[in-house]
Scaffold this motif. Structure first.
Motif, short mmCIF file in Angstrom:
data_model
loop_
_atom_site.label_atom_id
_atom_site.label_comp_id
_atom_site.label_asym_id
_atom_site.label_seq_id
_atom_site.Cartn_x
_atom_site.Cartn_y
_atom_site.Cartn_z
N ASP A 1 -3.18 24.94 27.36
CA ASP A 1 -2.66 24.92 29.00
C ASP A 1 -1.57 23.65 29.13
O ASP A 1 -1.52 22.96 29.15
CB ASP A 1 -4.02 24.23 29.03
N VAL A 2 -0.70 24.67 30.27
CA VAL A 2 0.42 24.38 31.07
C VAL A 2 -0.02 23.64 32.13
O VAL A 2 -0.96 24.41 33.06
CB VAL A 2 1.56 25.65 31.30
N GLU A 3 0.52 22.38 32.03
CA GLU A 3 0.39 21.55 34.20
C GLU A 3 0.48 22.44 35.13
O GLU A 3 2.08 23.37 34.68
CB GLU A 3 0.83 20.43 33.44
N ASN A 4 -0.26 22.33 36.17
CA ASN A 4 0.05 23.04 37.31
C ASN A 4 0.44 24.95 37.14
O ASN A 4 0.90 25.28 37.90
CB ASN A 4 1.89 22.28 38.01
N SER A 5 0.62 25.00 36.17
CA SER A 5 -0.08 26.79 35.93
C SER A 5 -1.20 27.40 35.80
O SER A 5 -2.36 26.89 36.07
CB SER A 5 0.77 27.58 34.73
N VAL A 6 -1.75 28.71 36.75
CA VAL A 6 -2.89 29.41 37.06
C VAL A 6 -3.02 30.49 35.84
O VAL A 6 -2.06 30.70 35.52
CB VAL A 6 -3.39 30.03 38.28
N ASP A 7 -4.17 30.90 35.85
CA ASP A 7 -4.91 31.51 33.81
C ASP A 7 -3.52 31.35 32.85
O ASP A 7 -4.05 32.94 32.27
CB ASP A 7 -4.61 33.21 34.95
N GLU A 8 -3.25 31.10 32.48
CA GLU A 8 -2.83 30.88 31.34
C GLU A 8 -3.49 30.33 30.07
O GLU A 8 -3.02 30.14 29.46
CB GLU A 8 -1.39 30.44 31.18
N GLU A 9 -4.67 29.41 30.37
CA GLU A 9 -5.71 29.05 30.15
C GLU A 9 -6.21 29.85 28.34
O GLU A 9 -6.61 30.12 28.59
CB GLU A 9 -7.00 28.06 30.55
N SER A 10 -6.03 29.41 27.85
CA SER A 10 -6.79 29.75 26.31
C SER A 10 -6.78 29.00 25.10
O SER A 10 -6.07 28.03 24.98
CB SER A 10 -5.32 30.70 25.84
N SER A 11 -7.77 29.85 24.57
CA SER A 11 -8.36 29.08 23.67
C SER A 11 -7.86 30.11 21.72
O SER A 11 -7.29 31.65 22.17
CB SER A 11 -9.61 29.51 23.29
N PHE A 12 -7.46 29.03 20.78
CA PHE A 12 -6.42 30.34 19.94
C PHE A 12 -7.41 29.36 18.67
O PHE A 12 -7.59 28.17 18.34
CB PHE A 12 -5.35 29.13 19.76
N PHE A 13 -7.48 30.41 17.88
CA PHE A 13 -8.95 29.58 16.59
C PHE A 13 -7.74 30.13 15.60
O PHE A 13 -7.57 31.44 15.20
CB PHE A 13 -9.96 30.80 17.27
N TYR A 14 -8.02 29.34 14.85
CA TYR A 14 -6.96 28.86 13.44
C TYR A 14 -7.92 28.73 12.01
O TYR A 14 -8.70 28.16 12.21
CB TYR A 14 -6.01 27.35 13.73
N HIS A 15 -7.29 29.70 10.70
CA HIS A 15 -8.50 29.28 9.91
C HIS A 15 -6.04 28.91 8.81
O HIS A 15 -5.52 29.51 9.41
CB HIS A 15 -8.90 30.48 9.55
N LYS A 16 -6.67 27.75 8.18
CA LYS A 16 -5.08 26.86 7.60
C LYS A 16 -5.56 28.41 6.57
O LYS A 16 -3.63 28.41 6.42
CB LYS A 16 -6.19 25.71 6.26
N ASP A 17 -5.56 29.55 5.93
CA ASP A 17 -4.81 30.19 5.60
C ASP A 17 -4.89 31.55 6.33
O ASP A 17 -3.40 31.73 6.11
CB ASP A 17 -5.70 31.04 4.39
N TYR A 18 -4.87 31.93 7.54
CA TYR A 18 -4.49 33.00 8.06
C TYR A 18 -3.72 32.21 9.63
O TYR A 18 -2.99 33.40 10.18
CB TYR A 18 -5.90 34.25 8.66
N GLY A 19 -4.11 31.41 9.39
CA GLY A 19 -3.26 30.94 11.14
C GLY A 19 -4.06 31.07 12.38
O GLY A 19 -5.47 31.15 12.23
N ILE A 20 -3.77 31.99 12.88
CA ILE A 20 -4.55 32.03 14.30
C ILE A 20 -4.79 33.37 13.68
O ILE A 20 -4.23 34.49 14.21
CB ILE A 20 -2.99 32.10 15.80
N LEU A 21 -6.08 33.47 14.31
CA LEU A 21 -7.16 34.94 14.34
C LEU A 21 -7.43 35.60 15.15
O LEU A 21 -7.24 36.47 15.62
CB LEU A 21 -8.17 34.95 13.16
N VAL A 22 -7.44 34.33 16.18
CA VAL A 22 -8.16 35.14 17.69
C VAL A 22 -7.97 34.62 18.78
O VAL A 22 -7.24 33.13 18.61
CB VAL A 22 -9.72 34.80 17.87
N CYS A 23 -6.88 34.87 20.12
CA CYS A 23 -7.08 34.44 20.78
C CYS A 23 -7.55 35.26 22.50
O CYS A 23 -7.74 36.09 22.28
CB CYS A 23 -5.03 34.86 21.16
N PHE A 24 -8.38 33.61 22.89
CA PHE A 24 -9.21 34.22 23.57
C PHE A 24 -8.93 33.41 24.98
O PHE A 24 -8.41 32.44 24.92
CB PHE A 24 -10.79 34.12 23.56
#
Length: 140
Positions: free
Chosen positions: A66-89
């Motif tokens: 989440d970037v302060e004073n920005s709109v619509d960039e709020e995202s969740s990143f799903f991480y696994h220790k071996d693979y790094g980021i698997l999913v961005c929502f």
């Protein structure tokens, strides 16, 4: 292809697809799971969940961007220790931005994350109701 490197206590993940490098990389402290550093922002850990794949319980961490004073960039990143980021929502648009599949195990994890209906993947969004013929409305 995923490249991981360890520098001091920081893991760096860089994703490459054939000859192109994907548009992002991120880093994470190996001593502290409370945040990852992505796009110049610290993304804080908001939840964790274990998924059972075969006989293995695999922990996935959800980090919030989440970037302060920005709109619509709020995202969740799903991480696994071996693979790094698997999913961005993207939470603002309620839309899957990307997933990164490395092998069969990561594909099963991605499917498990995306199909989760406990609020881990999509907070406060109930699953769709079961389909019923009685819900069909005919329009003349």
């Amino acid at each position: 292809m995923l490249n991981k490197s360890l520098e001091n206590d920081t893991l760096r993940f860089i994703y490459k697809q054939k000859l192109d490098t994907l548009a992002y990389s991120f880093s994470k402290s190996i001593k502290n799971d409370s945040s990852i550093h992505l796009y110049g922002q610290n993304c804080f850990l908001v939840s964790q969940k274990k998924f059972k794949i075969g006989n293995e319980n695999i922990e996935i961490s959800r980090y919030y961007y989440d970037v302060e004073n920005s709109v619509d960039e709020e995202s969740s990143f799903f991480y696994h220790k071996d693979y790094g980021i698997l999913v961005c929502f993207n939470d603002g648009w309620s839309d899957l931005i990307f997933s990164v599949e490395h092998d069969n195990k990561s594909k099963i994890l991605i499917d498990s994350i995306i199909n989760d209906r406990t609020g881990f993947y999509r907070m406060n969004i109930p699953p769709p109701p079961p389909f019923s013929d009685s819900l069909i409305i005919e329009i003349d």
